[in-house]
Design a protein around this motif. Structure first.
Motif, mmCIF file in Angstrom:
data_model
loop_
_atom_site.group_PDB
_atom_site.id
_atom_site.type_symbol
_atom_site.label_atom_id
_atom_site.label_comp_id
_atom_site.label_asym_id
_atom_site.label_seq_id
_atom_site.Cartn_x
_atom_site.Cartn_y
_atom_site.Cartn_z
ATOM 1 N N ASP A 1 -88.624 -5.435 -11.568
ATOM 2 C CA ASP A 1 -89.324 -6.704 -11.620
ATOM 3 C C ASP A 1 -88.295 -7.814 -11.763
ATOM 4 O OD1 ASP A 1 -91.953 -5.725 -11.537
ATOM 5 O OD2 ASP A 1 -91.844 -5.203 -13.655
ATOM 6 N N ARG B 1 -96.274 -9.446 -9.209
ATOM 7 C CA ARG B 1 -95.435 -8.864 -8.158
ATOM 8 C C ARG B 1 -95.821 -9.380 -6.777
ATOM 9 N NH1 ARG B 1 -94.465 -2.495 -9.721
ATOM 10 N NH2 ARG B 1 -93.179 -2.892 -11.554
ATOM 11 N N LEU B 2 -97.115 -9.551 -6.529
ATOM 12 C CA LEU B 2 -97.556 -10.084 -5.244
ATOM 13 C C LEU B 2 -97.085 -11.518 -5.048
ATOM 14 C CD1 LEU B 2 -101.189 -8.679 -5.018
ATOM 15 C CD2 LEU B 2 -99.206 -7.972 -3.668
ATOM 16 N N ALA C 1 -93.237 -11.480 -4.529
ATOM 17 C CA ALA C 1 -92.891 -10.926 -3.212
ATOM 18 C C ALA C 1 -93.191 -11.934 -2.119
ATOM 19 C CB ALA C 1 -93.653 -9.626 -2.969
ATOM 20 N N ARG C 2 -94.223 -12.706 -2.297
ATOM 21 C CA ARG C 2 -94.599 -13.718 -1.301
ATOM 22 C C ARG C 2 -93.598 -14.865 -1.264
ATOM 23 N NH1 ARG C 2 -100.633 -15.361 -1.432
ATOM 24 N NH2 ARG C 2 -100.753 -13.213 -0.737
ATOM 25 N N ARG C 3 -92.993 -15.163 -2.417
ATOM 26 C CA ARG C 3 -92.034 -16.262 -2.505
ATOM 27 C C ARG C 3 -90.694 -15.925 -1.851
ATOM 28 N NH1 ARG C 3 -91.611 -18.126 -8.507
ATOM 29 N NH2 ARG C 3 -90.886 -20.102 -7.719
ATOM 30 N N THR C 4 -90.328 -14.660 -1.862
ATOM 31 C CA THR C 4 -89.010 -14.288 -1.322
ATOM 32 C C THR C 4 -89.113 -13.799 0.090
ATOM 33 O OG1 THR C 4 -89.218 -12.083 -2.272
ATOM 34 C CG2 THR C 4 -88.049 -13.755 -3.561
#
Length: 86
Positions: free
Chosen positions: A27, A79-80, A83-86
């Motif tokens: 994380d 986490r979603l 993950a969306r930001r990167t």
């Protein structure tokens, strides 16, 4: 047995660690963020369970289960979003 918000905060510490065990992996925030999400999940359970007419006064394991479920849900959302930001 949780007594008010303070009890749920303490349960949230354990729930965060249990959430990390249930959902292992790297994380971005590490164990500190996971524990904070556990506390937030416990507070979510503290406020949501009475609205659903569920009482956890009789048994502490139900409070730990509710707080851990809240921590896992918030960890999945976290986490979603990361993950969306990167």
């Amino acid at each position: 047995m949780p007594s008010g918000i303070l009890g749920w905060l303490l349960i949230g510490l354990v729930a965060g660690a249990l959430g990390k065990l249930i959902m292992p992996g790297k994380d971005p925030g590490g164990i500190i963020v996971t524990i904070l999400l556990g506390i937030a999940g416990a507070l979510l359970a503290f406020y949501l369970l009475p609205l659903l007419h569920i009482e956890v006064r009789d048994s502490t394991w139900q409070a730990y289960a509710a707080a851990t479920a809240g921590a896992v849900v918030l960890l999945v959302i976290y986490r979603l979003l990361i993950a969306r930001r990167t």
